[in-house]
Design an enzyme around this catalytic site. Structure first.
Site, PDB file in Angstrom:
ATOM      1  N   HIS A   1     -41.146  64.933  37.748  1.00  9.78           N
ATOM      2  CA  HIS A   1     -42.357  64.629  37.909  1.00  9.78           C
ATOM      3  C   HIS A   1     -43.167  64.695  36.741  1.00  9.78           C
ATOM      4  O   HIS A   1     -43.750  63.759  36.483  1.00  9.78           O
ATOM      5  CB  HIS A   1     -42.443  65.062  38.799  1.00  9.78           C
ATOM      6  CG  HIS A   1     -43.573  65.422  39.454  1.00  9.78           C
ATOM      7  ND1 HIS A   1     -44.271  63.851  40.125  1.00  9.78           N
ATOM      8  CD2 HIS A   1     -44.817  66.222  39.476  1.00  9.78           C
ATOM      9  CE1 HIS A   1     -45.282  63.583  40.711  1.00  9.78           C
ATOM     10  NE2 HIS A   1     -45.720  64.872  40.479  1.00  9.78           N
TER      11      HIS A   1
ATOM     12  N   LYS B   1     -57.107  54.753  37.556  1.00 12.15           N
ATOM     13  CA  LYS B   1     -55.404  54.696  37.547  1.00 12.15           C
ATOM     14  C   LYS B   1     -54.663  54.984  39.138  1.00 12.15           C
ATOM     15  O   LYS B   1     -55.134  55.471  40.426  1.00 12.15           O
ATOM     16  CB  LYS B   1     -55.267  56.420  36.690  1.00 12.15           C
ATOM     17  CG  LYS B   1     -53.882  56.909  36.677  1.00 12.15           C
ATOM     18  CD  LYS B   1     -53.919  58.482  36.428  1.00 12.15           C
ATOM     19  CE  LYS B   1     -52.234  58.986  35.839  1.00 12.15           C
ATOM     20  NZ  LYS B   1     -52.245  60.449  35.851  1.00 12.15           N
TER      21      LYS B   1
ATOM     22  N   GLU C   1     -51.521  56.527  41.150  1.00 11.67           N
ATOM     23  CA  GLU C   1     -50.769  57.224  41.335  1.00 11.67           C
ATOM     24  C   GLU C   1     -49.641  57.559  42.650  1.00 11.67           C
ATOM     25  O   GLU C   1     -50.778  56.459  43.637  1.00 11.67           O
ATOM     26  CB  GLU C   1     -50.920  58.665  41.106  1.00 11.67           C
ATOM     27  CG  GLU C   1     -50.509  60.067  39.686  1.00 11.67           C
ATOM     28  CD  GLU C   1     -50.903  60.730  39.989  1.00 11.67           C
ATOM     29  OE1 GLU C   1     -51.825  61.654  38.510  1.00 11.67           O
ATOM     30  OE2 GLU C   1     -51.652  61.215  40.929  1.00 11.67           O
TER      31      GLU C   1
ATOM     32  N   HIS D   1     -47.531  59.556  46.380  1.00 11.90           N
ATOM     33  CA  HIS D   1     -47.522  60.520  47.130  1.00 11.90           C
ATOM     34  C   HIS D   1     -46.874  60.426  47.967  1.00 11.90           C
ATOM     35  O   HIS D   1     -47.093  60.847  49.026  1.00 11.90           O
ATOM     36  CB  HIS D   1     -49.129  61.302  47.223  1.00 11.90           C
ATOM     37  CG  HIS D   1     -48.776  62.526  46.983  1.00 11.90           C
ATOM     38  ND1 HIS D   1     -49.098  63.496  48.078  1.00 11.90           N
ATOM     39  CD2 HIS D   1     -48.337  63.937  46.367  1.00 11.90           C
ATOM     40  CE1 HIS D   1     -49.925  64.439  47.913  1.00 11.90           C
ATOM     41  NE2 HIS D   1     -49.047  64.644  46.371  1.00 11.90           N
ATOM     42  N   ASN D   2     -45.797  59.823  47.437  1.00 10.70           N
ATOM     43  CA  ASN D   2     -44.486  59.025  48.277  1.00 10.70           C
ATOM     44  C   ASN D   2     -44.045  60.515  49.093  1.00 10.70           C
ATOM     45  O   ASN D   2     -44.068  60.266  50.601  1.00 10.70           O
ATOM     46  CB  ASN D   2     -44.047  58.439  47.273  1.00 10.70           C
ATOM     47  CG  ASN D   2     -44.210  57.313  47.206  1.00 10.70           C
ATOM     48  OD1 ASN D   2     -44.987  57.504  46.911  1.00 10.70           O
ATOM     49  ND2 ASN D   2     -44.282  56.574  46.396  1.00 10.70           N
ATOM     50  N   HIS D   3     -42.729  60.945  48.993  1.00 12.40           N
ATOM     51  CA  HIS D   3     -42.384  62.475  49.203  1.00 12.40           C
ATOM     52  C   HIS D   3     -43.290  63.110  49.921  1.00 12.40           C
ATOM     53  O   HIS D   3     -42.632  63.483  51.397  1.00 12.40           O
ATOM     54  CB  HIS D   3     -41.716  62.808  48.349  1.00 12.40           C
ATOM     55  CG  HIS D   3     -40.575  62.144  47.403  1.00 12.40           C
ATOM     56  ND1 HIS D   3     -40.721  61.541  46.424  1.00 12.40           N
ATOM     57  CD2 HIS D   3     -39.494  61.654  48.002  1.00 12.40           C
ATOM     58  CE1 HIS D   3     -39.509  60.866  46.326  1.00 12.40           C
ATOM     59  NE2 HIS D   3     -39.330  60.579  47.309  1.00 12.40           N
TER      60      HIS D   3
ATOM     61  N   ARG E   1     -59.062  63.621  41.496  1.00 10.20           N
ATOM     62  CA  ARG E   1     -59.470  64.214  40.272  1.00 10.20           C
ATOM     63  C   ARG E   1     -59.263  64.664  38.631  1.00 10.20           C
ATOM     64  O   ARG E   1     -59.328  64.628  37.577  1.00 10.20           O
ATOM     65  CB  ARG E   1     -58.678  66.227  40.858  1.00 10.20           C
ATOM     66  CG  ARG E   1     -59.300  66.722  41.583  1.00 10.20           C
ATOM     67  CD  ARG E   1     -58.686  68.150  42.139  1.00 10.20           C
ATOM     68  NE  ARG E   1     -57.135  68.050  42.644  1.00 10.20           N
ATOM     69  CZ  ARG E   1     -56.678  67.409  43.863  1.00 10.20           C
ATOM     70  NH1 ARG E   1     -57.372  67.810  44.243  1.00 10.20           N
ATOM     71  NH2 ARG E   1     -55.760  68.269  43.490  1.00 10.20           N
TER      72      ARG E   1
ATOM     73  N   ASP F   1     -57.375  68.636  35.540  1.00 13.49           N
ATOM     74  CA  ASP F   1     -57.153  68.735  36.819  1.00 13.49           C
ATOM     75  C   ASP F   1     -55.996  69.180  37.239  1.00 13.49           C
ATOM     76  O   ASP F   1     -55.079  70.005  36.201  1.00 13.49           O
ATOM     77  CB  ASP F   1     -57.217  67.430  38.017  1.00 13.49           C
ATOM     78  CG  ASP F   1     -56.199  66.720  37.404  1.00 13.49           C
ATOM     79  OD1 ASP F   1     -55.881  66.393  36.040  1.00 13.49           O
ATOM     80  OD2 ASP F   1     -55.271  66.314  38.223  1.00 13.49           O
TER      81      ASP F   1
ATOM     82  N   GLN G   1     -54.994  72.416  46.661  1.00 15.31           N
ATOM     83  CA  GLN G   1     -55.683  71.415  45.830  1.00 15.31           C
ATOM     84  C   GLN G   1     -57.009  72.435  45.676  1.00 15.31           C
ATOM     85  O   GLN G   1     -57.211  72.673  45.922  1.00 15.31           O
ATOM     86  CB  GLN G   1     -55.538  70.494  47.757  1.00 15.31           C
ATOM     87  CG  GLN G   1     -53.857  70.274  47.987  1.00 15.31           C
ATOM     88  CD  GLN G   1     -53.784  68.967  46.808  1.00 15.31           C
ATOM     89  OE1 GLN G   1     -54.090  68.227  46.342  1.00 15.31           O
ATOM     90  NE2 GLN G   1     -52.550  69.747  46.241  1.00 15.31           N
TER      91      GLN G   1
ATOM     92  N   GLY H   1     -50.191  55.800  34.258  1.00 16.83           N
ATOM     93  CA  GLY H   1     -50.143  54.911  35.865  1.00 16.83           C
ATOM     94  C   GLY H   1     -49.054  56.632  35.757  1.00 16.83           C
ATOM     95  O   GLY H   1     -49.423  57.100  35.349  1.00 16.83           O
TER      96      GLY H   1
END
Ligand SMILES: Nc1ncnc2c1ncn2[C@@H]1O[C@H](COP(=O)(O)OP(=O)(O)O)[C@@H](O)[C@H]1O
Lengths: 670, 227, 87, 87
Positions: A120, A165, A167, A169-171, A190, A343, A389, A618
């Site tokens: 990741h 951009k 991104e 956050h699938n899982h 962020r 961030d 977060q 990306g």
């Protein structure tokens, strides 16, 4: 005395997969399973059964394992076993770490390397392919920041630039749909904020399993509510996205989020922690035990009981704090109080500290006990790995610190000076990152070794064996409706299909009007945002992707996604100028998936070269698979175009005309 | 002299710039007011904008009500200061007991954003005098907790005294009792409205220009009142 | 009426933005001796027959709480408690 | 730690769409003996000193509950109850 009972005493069920969890990522079996596993009443070990590294009360702080592992302790105990494999590091990777440090890593260091060298964060499987984006890209004098920055920045006028951009956050969105999707929006916002921009719009390309599958009824409403709640609460109009249903996403929904931001050119920020003597400030929410699931294995005395102690990798978002964070950061930028900013995302402080230092070649001295905690009992490695977060890391000149803290207070955002930028040891070479915890040194590493010197793999690739068969089953061989009645049937079936039906149920849950600059949004092919109220300057964005095309032919599938987004932007009247992409694939350890990935990247890079627009940034999301079955390869491509005057935009519908003066309809192309 | 309209920013306010833009388009001078500053800086009227003040945690508007600026606004409102609360602003006015009733979770449990037809039921308030009674307008609605509730007696009294300012037509987006979209206090200087007139003031960005009337109304109202 | 109460609270390590917002607002009301506020849900389930704790536990687990981030507890309501109003 | 619990429930005459949604979903789980579900808030307040019921009542009245639509009740927490997790 460090209170440790909270770390150890509360056994947590095993966690499901998470992109920033150590890879190779274990992939949850099925919806019900993953959730059931987390809830299972059988799995937790009773508290007494968990060894706590001896009687916690008498343990000296530098006791190990279970106690505080310091650098001197690590030097003194070179032979201690460490759970590097549980953290996803390979034998040779662990050896590399020992070579770099010339000793075994401390617990905290091990946590940091395992995170930063994960797929990741390190892009270790994708790096060799992604280079093409830079190599094949046409020269662009509009691009002020590109790949490698938090987000690409494109100049659109003398004074103004935009950044965007997409991104994934699938899982997390599968495990906890609402919070997973919400924090996905928070994270991309962020990134945009870190470039110096005010976020002004979001989009959300989504993929779900079959529309009528019971688990889709859990995941879809949660994801939509999460995206809606977070984006709406930040005051960001949602101007488009996708909702696609396909059984291949049943155990792996795709939640991608795109954010657009605007900045005056001279407000562009960067992440370099320049200037020894400058202060390192942590701004935003307090740090808690969010998303530290993976590294909680470090708290266990014997590594095989680690799984019982893992904490859920779920983070809960606080959009209100993020909104305050945005306003505070923008005020700090405008008052020119910030030297560098980054961030905090997937890898928390670990990533922010090492990346900012590595970008400047400086060192850093951090006093970890100065980090404001939600739970006082947190251990150093937990603080370093926490994915709490709504946090940003600032580099600030010492004389400006008071002004920074005042602005933070005005917005009600916690801020604390946690460290200091340091120079290189003998004025040569990069500096070191030195982290102490209540007087004990727990980290002493060259920051670049975590950021730039991670492993890079050229993974084996092989065309999937079934591809020829799939391709042989050509559309031309399908039966065609021959009669008017059959045609009518086909049309009705298509209209009723979830992938073609009206998406209002989703899009109504998103605010499209806030900020008052939305010129086009759902159901248009591209969203259009006015950037400059006086001149009418604006941008158009579209995000598109088609996993089925890409499954049949990854090279052309990726090109087609690009072409579709490009066309959608062009038809509004905008001139396409930049690309962002989110590459959602299965496991890179599967040669078939790796081949799909390589082909898709090659296709996207070639397509960009042919169209003359660069990829500016990306995200890669691997391990989207359930057992051995990967999702369709799904590159999602976002194209941004510029409109000199949004009043000239061309909407999608036929224009209403009066009298007999009807519009003519043309079909262009073959 | 141009009317001075104050727009309050609470932490979490979102449509404050939009309200300011709308007031400006209508011809007003806009003054930004800050939640923590009780001084109204001599404004002639106040808009409490939409958004999620204090995250809308606990209940929408429940925490904002205690902001220092609200003390001054509440006292002013009771003395005749025109106040318009839009969406979150409406919720704050109810929580502050400047308007009766409460706004609760939408009955379908979802946030809903759509273009909504309203009927202006009362053109007698400080904020609606530019409309014709019964006039139908189209402006965006967007909320998660916009379902207006009050006891029967209160509802009857609102109806009887012409204090229902606007009603939803062609479908109630949130389950509001008696399709109520907006109400006023007895004097007509305080108005709360769930839908967003400030998002219907420019052809390019809104579904209509119908929202402008709320802002021209207050200018008309202020022009008619000797300072 | 037979009634079961399910209390659902966020796990202690999970951020509670609501509770935090309320805690931060208290000084404005002159309250300074509160160290923390946590906000969860209280759910009252009325059964047609006997209150069924196992049934309630199952409902809580499947529908009312998200075990990934929340804990819950289930009990039979104190008689008269729920209707009790407190001005 | 001294802790006060404030339970806030919608007044009986106010519609509770969330509770209704849960009630409507129950038959699909095979639960048919539930006649009503009401969802409210459970708020745990931790004081720095002695749990102060009067203080809590005042906070509830001013901030935690909206008297137009909600009732509340205040009590000192059963020891250990809040941390109790289930299962
Ligand atoms: N998840 C989503 N978020 C926001 N907008 C969406 C989402 N899904 C679809 N849309 C929007 O709804 C409209 C219709 O979508 P779709 O039916 O997929 O159109 P198309 O096939 O033309 O791409 C488009 O404007 C699209 O941007």
């Amino acid at each position: 005395m460090i209170e440790r009972s909270e770390v150890m005493g509360q056994p947590e069920p095993a966690l499901a997969d998470h992109p920033s969890a150590p890879d190779p990522a274990p992939v949850p079996l099925s919806a019900v399973d993953a959730v059931a596993r987390m809830a299972s009443p059988e799995s937790p070990v009773p508290a007494e059964a968990v060894p706590v590294g001896g009687g916690a009360a008498e343990l000296p702080v530098n006791g190990y394992p279970g106690g505080l592992d310091t650098v001197s302790n690590a030097t003194a105990t070179p032979g201690d076993l460490q759970p590097y494999a549980e953290l996803g590091l390979r034998d040779d990777e662990y050896d590399r770490i020992r070579q770099i440090l010339r000793r075994r890593p401390t617990q905290s260091e091990l946590a940091m390397y395992s995170i930063m060298w994960s797929e990741h964060c390190s892009y270790k499987s994708s790096k060799v392919h992604l280079r093409q984006f830079g190599e094949k890209a046409p020269p662009s004098d509009r691009m002020l920041a590109g790949i490698g920055e938090n987000a690409g920045v494109i100049q659109i006028s003398e004074q103004l630039a935009v950044t965007f951009k997409v991104e994934s956050h699938n899982h997390p969105s599968f495990v906890e749909p609402h919070q997973g999707a919400a924090t996905g929006v928070g994270g991309i916002v962020r990134d945009i904020l870190a470039m110096g921009a005010r976020p002004v719009a979001v989009m959300d390309p989504l993929r779900f399993g079959a529309a009528d599958h019971p688990d889709t009824a859990r995941v879809l409403p949660g994801v939509v509510a999460g995206i809606g709640t977070y984006g709406n609460s930040l005051g960001l109009p949602n101007i488009g996205g996708e909702v696609v249903f396909d059984a291949c996403y049943q155990g792996n929904p795709l939640v991608n989020a795109l954010c657009l931001g605007v900045l005056p050119v001279q407000r562009l920020q960067n992440k370099a922690a320049a200037g020894p003597g400058n202060v390192v400030v942590l701004l935003g929410a307090k740090t808690g035990r969010d998303g530290i699931g993976g590294v909680s294995v470090l708290a266990s005395a014997t590594f095989d009981d680690g799984s019982a102690q893992r904490r859920p990798s779920v983070q809960v978002g606080d959009p209100f704090m993020e909104k305050l964070l945005i306003e505070a950061c923008l005020e700090l930028y405008d008052a020119q109080l910030v030297v560098g900013i980054q961030d905090l995302g997937g890898a928390g402080l670990t990533c922010a500290l090492t990346e900012t230092a590595a970008a400047a070649g400086t060192g850093m001295r951090v006093w970890l006990e100065r980090v404001e905690l939600r739970e006082a009992s947190m251990q150093p490695h937990e603080i370093l790995a926490s994915e709490s977060q709504e946090r940003m890391l600032l580099i600030v000149a010492p004389e400006k610190l008071d002004a920074v803290l005042r602005i933070a207070e005005k917005w009600g955002v916690p801020a604390s000076a946690i460290g200091e930028v340091t120079g290189a040891p003998e004025g040569s070479g990069p500096g070191r990152l030195l982290v102490t915890w209540q007087g004990h040194t727990v980290v002493d590493v060259p920051p670049g070794s975590l950021v730039d010197d991670g492993p890079v793999y050229a993974r084996p690739m092989r065309e999937p064996a079934d591809l020829i068969l799939l391709q042989a089953d050509r559309a031309e061989t399908l039966p065609r409706p021959a009669t008017a009645e059959a045609l009518r049937e086909t049309l009705l079936r298509m209209i009723a299909s979830p992938n073609l039906c009206d998406k209002t149920w989703v899009t109504e849950q998103y605010d499209r009007y806030v900020l008052g600059n939305t010129v086009l949004a759902q159901p248009e092919d591209a969203g259009v945002i006015r950037i400059d109220e006086r001149s009418g300057l604006g941008v158009a964005i579209s995000v598109d992707g088609n996993g089925r095309y890409t499954r049949l032919d990854p090279y052309h599938g990726a090109k087609l996604a690009l072409a579709e987004a490009y066309r959608n932007v062009a038809v509004t009247g905008a001139k396409p100028v930049a690309v962002t992409d989110c590459l959602n694939f299965g496991s890179p350890e599967d040669p078939g998936v790796m081949w799909q990935f390589a082909e898709a990247v090659r296709g996207l890079a070639d397509g960009c070269a042919e169209l003359g627009i660069p990829v500016t940034g990306g995200n890669v999301s691997f391990y989207n698979q359930t057992g051995a079955a990967a999702i369709h390869p799904t590159p999602v491509v976002g194209v941004l175009g510029v409109l000199d005057d949004v009043a000239e935009r061309v909407p999608m519908g036929f224009a209403r005309t009066t009298g007999n003066d009807h519009d003519l309809i043309f079909l262009l192309g073959e | 002299m141009t009317a001075r309209i104050g727009v309050v920013t609470f932490p979490g306010s979102l449509d404050d710039r939009d309200a300011a833009r709308a007031a400006r388009i209508a011809g007003a001078e806009v003054v930004s007011l800050w939640h923590d500053d009780p001084d109204l800086h001599g404004v002639d009227a106040v808009v409490l904008p939409g958004g999620f003040s204090y995250g809308d945690y606990l209940r929408c508007g429940a925490i904002a009500r205690f902001a220092p600026v609200m003390g001054t606004i509440a006292a002013g409102a009771r003395a005749g200061l025109p106040v318009l609360g839009i969406c979150n602003g409406f919720q704050i006015l109810c929580e502050a007991h400047l308007l009766p009733g409460a706004l609760t979770r939408n009955q379908h449990l979802h946030f809903r954003n759509r273009d909504q037809v309203l009927r202006i039921e009362s053109a007698g308030t400080a904020w609606t005098n530019a409309y014709q009674p019964g006039q139908e307008i189209l402006i965006p609605v967007k909320n998660g907790e916009g379902c207006y509730v009050a006891d029967e007696r209160t509802l009857d009294e609102l109806e009887a005294t012409g204090r229902v300012v606007a009603r939803y037509l062609g479908g109630n987006p949130n389950g509001s009792l008696r399709d109520i979209a907006g109400i006023s206090n007895e004097a007509g200087n305080v108005v709360g409205l769930m839908p967003h007139p400030e998002h219907a003031v420019e052809a390019l960005t809104g579904p209509s220009l119908d929202g402008l009337g709320f802002f021209t109304s207050i200018l008309k109202h202020l022009a008619g009142v000797p300072a | 009426m037979p009634r079961v109460v399910v209390d659902v609270m966020l796990k202690p390590e999970i951020l509670d933005p609501q509770g935090q917002a309320v805690a931060n607002a208290l000084p404005r009301l002159g309250v300074t001796d509160v160290s923390s506020v946590r906000i969860g849900r209280r759910i009252e389930i009325e059964f047609t027959g006997q209150p069924d704790l196992d049934r309630a536990r199952e409902i809580a687990d499947k529908l009312l709480a998200n075990p990934v981030i929340e804990d819950f507890s289930v009990r039979v309501a104190d008689a008269g408690h729920a209707g009790e109003s407190n001005p």
